[in-house]
Design a protein around this motif. Structure first.
Motif, short mmCIF file in Angstrom:
data_model
loop_
_atom_site.label_atom_id
_atom_site.label_comp_id
_atom_site.label_asym_id
_atom_site.label_seq_id
_atom_site.Cartn_x
_atom_site.Cartn_y
_atom_site.Cartn_z
N SER A 62 -38.87 -42.89 29.06
CA SER A 62 -37.99 -43.37 30.14
C SER A 62 -38.12 -42.54 31.41
O SER A 62 -37.68 -42.98 32.48
N VAL A 63 -38.69 -41.33 31.31
CA VAL A 63 -38.77 -40.48 32.50
C VAL A 63 -40.20 -40.14 32.89
O VAL A 63 -40.41 -39.48 33.92
N LYS A 64 -41.17 -40.58 32.11
CA LYS A 64 -42.58 -40.28 32.43
C LYS A 64 -42.94 -40.80 33.82
O LYS A 64 -42.61 -41.92 34.18
N GLY A 65 -43.62 -39.96 34.57
CA GLY A 65 -44.03 -40.33 35.92
C GLY A 65 -42.96 -40.08 36.97
O GLY A 65 -43.24 -40.15 38.17
N ARG A 66 -41.73 -39.78 36.54
CA ARG A 66 -40.63 -39.52 37.48
C ARG A 66 -40.12 -38.08 37.39
O ARG A 66 -39.74 -37.50 38.40
N PHE A 67 -40.10 -37.54 36.19
CA PHE A 67 -39.58 -36.18 35.98
C PHE A 67 -40.74 -35.24 35.66
O PHE A 67 -41.72 -35.63 35.01
N THR A 68 -40.58 -33.99 36.09
CA THR A 68 -41.57 -32.96 35.79
C THR A 68 -40.87 -31.70 35.32
O THR A 68 -39.97 -31.19 36.01
N ILE A 69 -41.27 -31.21 34.16
CA ILE A 69 -40.72 -29.97 33.65
C ILE A 69 -41.70 -28.84 33.94
O ILE A 69 -42.92 -29.02 33.88
N SER A 70 -41.17 -27.68 34.29
CA SER A 70 -42.01 -26.52 34.56
C SER A 70 -41.21 -25.26 34.21
O SER A 70 -40.00 -25.33 34.00
N ARG A 71 -41.91 -24.14 34.16
CA ARG A 71 -41.21 -22.90 33.86
C ARG A 71 -41.81 -21.75 34.64
O ARG A 71 -43.01 -21.76 34.96
N ASP A 72 -40.98 -20.77 34.91
CA ASP A 72 -41.38 -19.54 35.55
C ASP A 72 -40.89 -18.41 34.65
O ASP A 72 -39.72 -18.01 34.73
N ASN A 73 -41.76 -17.93 33.80
CA ASN A 73 -41.32 -16.92 32.83
C ASN A 73 -40.95 -15.60 33.51
O ASN A 73 -40.12 -14.85 32.99
N ALA A 74 -41.52 -15.33 34.65
CA ALA A 74 -41.15 -14.11 35.37
C ALA A 74 -39.70 -14.17 35.84
O ALA A 74 -39.03 -13.15 35.94
N GLN A 75 -39.25 -15.39 36.14
CA GLN A 75 -37.87 -15.60 36.58
C GLN A 75 -36.95 -16.01 35.43
O GLN A 75 -35.76 -16.25 35.66
N ASN A 76 -37.52 -16.11 34.22
CA ASN A 76 -36.71 -16.48 33.04
C ASN A 76 -36.00 -17.83 33.25
O ASN A 76 -34.84 -18.00 32.86
#
Length: 121
Positions: A62-76
Motif C-alpha cells: 500500500s505504500v510502495k513507491g510513496r514511502f521511503t525508509i532510511s536510517r542514520d546510525n550515527a544519529q541513532n
C-alpha cells in the motif's frame, strides 16, 4: 533500547511528512527497525522495515513507491519519508526494534509512543 516516534501532523492529500524514530539506551544499529501504523479500531499493520545496515528494506504494498525508509546510525535515528499521502494513510504511526527485518508485528519490541498522522481529503 527505547524508541520515540515523532514528526506526525495534519497534511492535505498529496502532501508529505517525514517521521523520525529516535533511539536511546542502546545503539540502534544493533536492530532492524520497522514502522507500523494503527488506525482507529484496527490492528497494527506493517508499513516499512529496514535492516541494521540499511541495505535491506521492506515495504507494504500500500505504500510502495510513496514511502521511503532510511536510517542514520550515527544519529541513532530511522526515518520514514511519506510522499503522495492519501486519507487512508491516516493513523498513529509507531516504530519498533527487532533482531532481524520482518513484516510481522510480533517480532518487534521496544515500542514507544506513536505519532499521529492525519491526511485530509
Amino acid at each position: 533500547v527505547q524508541l520515540q516516534a515523532s514528526g506526525g501532523g495534519l497534511v492535505q492529500a498529496g502532501g508529505s511528512l517525514r517521521l523520525s524514530c529516535a533511539a536511546s539506551g542502546r545503539t540502534l544499529s544493533s536492530y532492524a527497525v520497522g514502522w507500523f501504523r494503527q488506525a482507529p479500531e484496527k490492528g497494527r499493520e506493517f508499513v516499512a522495515g529496514v535492516s541494521q545496515s540499511g541495505t535491506t528494506k521492506l515495504y507494504a504494498d500500500s505504500v510502495k513507491g510513496r514511502f521511503t525508509i532510511s536510517r542514520d546510525n550515527a544519529q541513532n535515528t530511522v526515518y520514514l519519508q511519506m510522499n503522495s499521502l492519501k486519507p487512508e494513510d491516516t493513523a498513529d504511526y509507531y516504530c519498533g526494534a527487532s533482531p532481524y527485518i520482518t513484516p510481522h508485528v510480533g517480532d518487534y519490541a521496544s515500542w514507544g509512543q506513536g505519532t499521529q498522522v492525519t491526511v485530509s481529503s
